[in-house]
Design a protein around this motif. Sequence first.
Motif, PDB file in Angstrom:
ATOM      1  N   SER A   1       0.834  -1.210   0.000  1.00 48.13           N
ATOM      2  CA  SER A   1       0.000   0.000   0.000  1.00 48.13           C
ATOM      3  C   SER A   1       0.861   1.250   0.000  1.00 48.13           C
ATOM      4  CB  SER A   1      -0.925  -0.005   1.216  1.00 48.13           C
ATOM      5  OG  SER A   1      -1.846  -1.075   1.150  1.00 48.13           O
TER       6      SER A   1
ATOM      7  N   GLY B   1      -2.617  -6.877   1.656  1.00 51.20           N
ATOM      8  CA  GLY B   1      -2.566  -5.505   2.157  1.00 51.20           C
ATOM      9  C   GLY B   1      -3.763  -4.689   1.718  1.00 51.20           C
ATOM     10  N   GLN B   2      -4.107  -4.774   0.411  1.00 44.78           N
ATOM     11  CA  GLN B   2      -5.257  -4.024  -0.096  1.00 44.78           C
ATOM     12  C   GLN B   2      -6.578  -4.615   0.392  1.00 44.78           C
ATOM     13  OE1 GLN B   2      -2.393  -4.491  -2.151  1.00 44.78           O
ATOM     14  NE2 GLN B   2      -2.074  -2.426  -1.390  1.00 44.78           N
TER      15      GLN B   2
ATOM     16  N   GLN C   1      -7.027  -3.309   3.873  1.00 45.83           N
ATOM     17  CA  GLN C   1      -7.319  -1.878   3.816  1.00 45.83           C
ATOM     18  C   GLN C   1      -8.760  -1.627   3.399  1.00 45.83           C
ATOM     19  OE1 GLN C   1      -5.553   0.490   0.579  1.00 45.83           O
ATOM     20  NE2 GLN C   1      -4.743   1.881   2.154  1.00 45.83           N
TER      21      GLN C   1
ATOM     22  N   SER D   1      -6.607  -2.032   8.125  1.00 44.95           N
ATOM     23  CA  SER D   1      -5.230  -1.664   7.801  1.00 44.95           C
ATOM     24  C   SER D   1      -4.289  -1.855   8.981  1.00 44.95           C
ATOM     25  CB  SER D   1      -5.166  -0.217   7.329  1.00 44.95           C
ATOM     26  OG  SER D   1      -5.879  -0.058   6.122  1.00 44.95           O
ATOM     27  N   SER D   2      -4.784  -1.573  10.174  1.00 48.68           N
ATOM     28  CA  SER D   2      -3.928  -1.698  11.361  1.00 48.68           C
ATOM     29  C   SER D   2      -3.566  -3.149  11.658  1.00 48.68           C
ATOM     30  CB  SER D   2      -4.629  -1.079  12.580  1.00 48.68           C
ATOM     31  OG  SER D   2      -5.871  -1.726  12.831  1.00 48.68           O
TER      32      SER D   2
ATOM     33  N   THR E   1      -2.789  -5.399   9.253  1.00 45.54           N
ATOM     34  CA  THR E   1      -2.154  -5.999   8.078  1.00 45.54           C
ATOM     35  C   THR E   1      -0.988  -6.899   8.462  1.00 45.54           C
ATOM     36  OG1 THR E   1      -2.782  -4.129   6.663  1.00 45.54           O
ATOM     37  CG2 THR E   1      -0.975  -5.522   5.903  1.00 45.54           C
TER      38      THR E   1
END
Length: 586
Positions: free
Chosen positions: A32, A392-393, A396, A401-402, A404
């Motif tokens: 990301s 990752g995406q 997200q 996201s936190s 990942t």
Amino acid sequence: MAGQSRKWMILVATIWIQAFTGTNFDFSAYSSELKSVLRISQVQLNYLAVASDLGKVFGWSSGLALMYFPIWTVLFAAAFMGFVGYGVPVADVEHTRIRQCGVQWLVITNFISLPYIVVFLCCLLAGLSICWFNTVCFVLCISNFPANRSLALSLTVSFNGVSAALYTLAYNAINPTSPELYLLLNALIPLVISFTAIIPILRQPPFEPLPPDGVRRDSLMFLILNILAALNGVYLLLFESNSSALTSARLLFGGAILLLILPLCIPGLVIARNWYLRTIHTSFRLEGSGFILVDPDELELHKGMLAHEANRESYQLLTDDVVPNPVKTIAVEEGDADESSCCKKLITRGQLELLGIEHSLWQLLSRADFWFYYVAYFCGGTIGLVYSNNLGQIAQSLGQSSNTTTLVTLYSSFSFFGRLLSATPDYIRAKVYFARTGWLAIALLPTPIALFLLASSGTASALQVGTALMGLSSGFIFAAAVSITSELFGPNSVGVNHNILITNIPIGSLIYGFLAALVYDSHGTTGIKSMTDSVVCMGRGCYHMTFVWWGCLSVLGLGSSLVLFIRTRKAYQRFEQARISSNIDS
């Protein structure tokens, strides 16, 4: 005695190499950030992931290099390719000192600006280095453990799956607020490990044939190593989430390194083998390994027995009246007599009669079994790899996201367990025998379950369960692939034939990743725009249809693996009956 100890030192060195060179598995941890800095679309980011997998297309070059150069030269060539791909030394005039800055690291930190094509080539070179590392490890295992090479390969390959978890611990222990640190670690750690492993590799002992009791003793050592490996995986899985504080992260990383050092006790156990033979080995006997690479002597006996049966105008298996069979064979019943001719042709046409027959390139490509195998891998393990690249995406888009790095570790840890489980047939074959292609079909089953679960639910728990199942399934497939290739198409040709098989990885990475990127970007209008004008999609719709398509394709792979199992099970049964008869006669 000294030679036996040195070969175990080489195995430990191989474990270290594999544990720290699976650098492609942590791509999602910084993807990301890379996308944002380069100001690229999801499709262009997918091409960078494909570039890393594209290195496998040139994997044959490592075998060619081993024909002309010593193995330590190939090892350092791999290390320097990874160092250039991820990093080169750059002089920092402002601070009047030398900084070790990765090429991709320099880009992601905005220290330099490179054209997209140059970053693409760096990813390609980094991916190629992983293939070269793997080839070095395969050769070391096969040359030092010819009788137990299956256990050696499955053990060492399993540690490649835990690389992302180890790098996550290192990242948290150094600077958990800098995603670009992954690239710097990817550049430096494999090079340091190569320097560490060079000493036992240079002192490689000459080949010494093992007596039968020596083979069983080595099998016991491998059982101990597998237990240590399982402890390593459990440790990483349970404690990685507790590594948020810097002090605890450093302690946990030190514990992981300690677990990797523990296998060094094996050479000491070899020296004390007489004690083990008297106390443990006499009460816990393991049969010789036969999972990954087919033993040449057993194959010759197998062929001779089949020739004898052919003279009697039958390929019937030995009956219980002739040879008592202590092995339980799991098999699919024959189809009904009224089965359609189309299905009969699908199952019987060009069916393998023997295991271990060497196949040339043309013979391989003209055999239906290879293409069923190719489709099963393409629609199974390759989807798992593409899923990890997009993790990752995915996190997200679902507002995770936190988490990942936690998801990357989860995938890595379960991939590690899946690779360890690929050695299970060796340890249970005396009780239950199952064709290796049957284990492949079982290993593919979690993939469609995980993908349809992810398509139906966008919760954090569903994401974690799905990620774990994907890692478990793909890990088993990656570790078992060498075994199946060697057994179906010949052990001597496995280097060439397996490289042909894994050409499906870059192809699948391109197709599956491109499909995911198109769906992601098409939903970008409902998401938000980042400060760099890179589309950031938010919501379940970003990957919902991707999971559905991937799930349908994985069902196709599962079906292909079942057909491969039905077509090859008789050859596996004949081979196992020949092995049993040999043991009884001896």
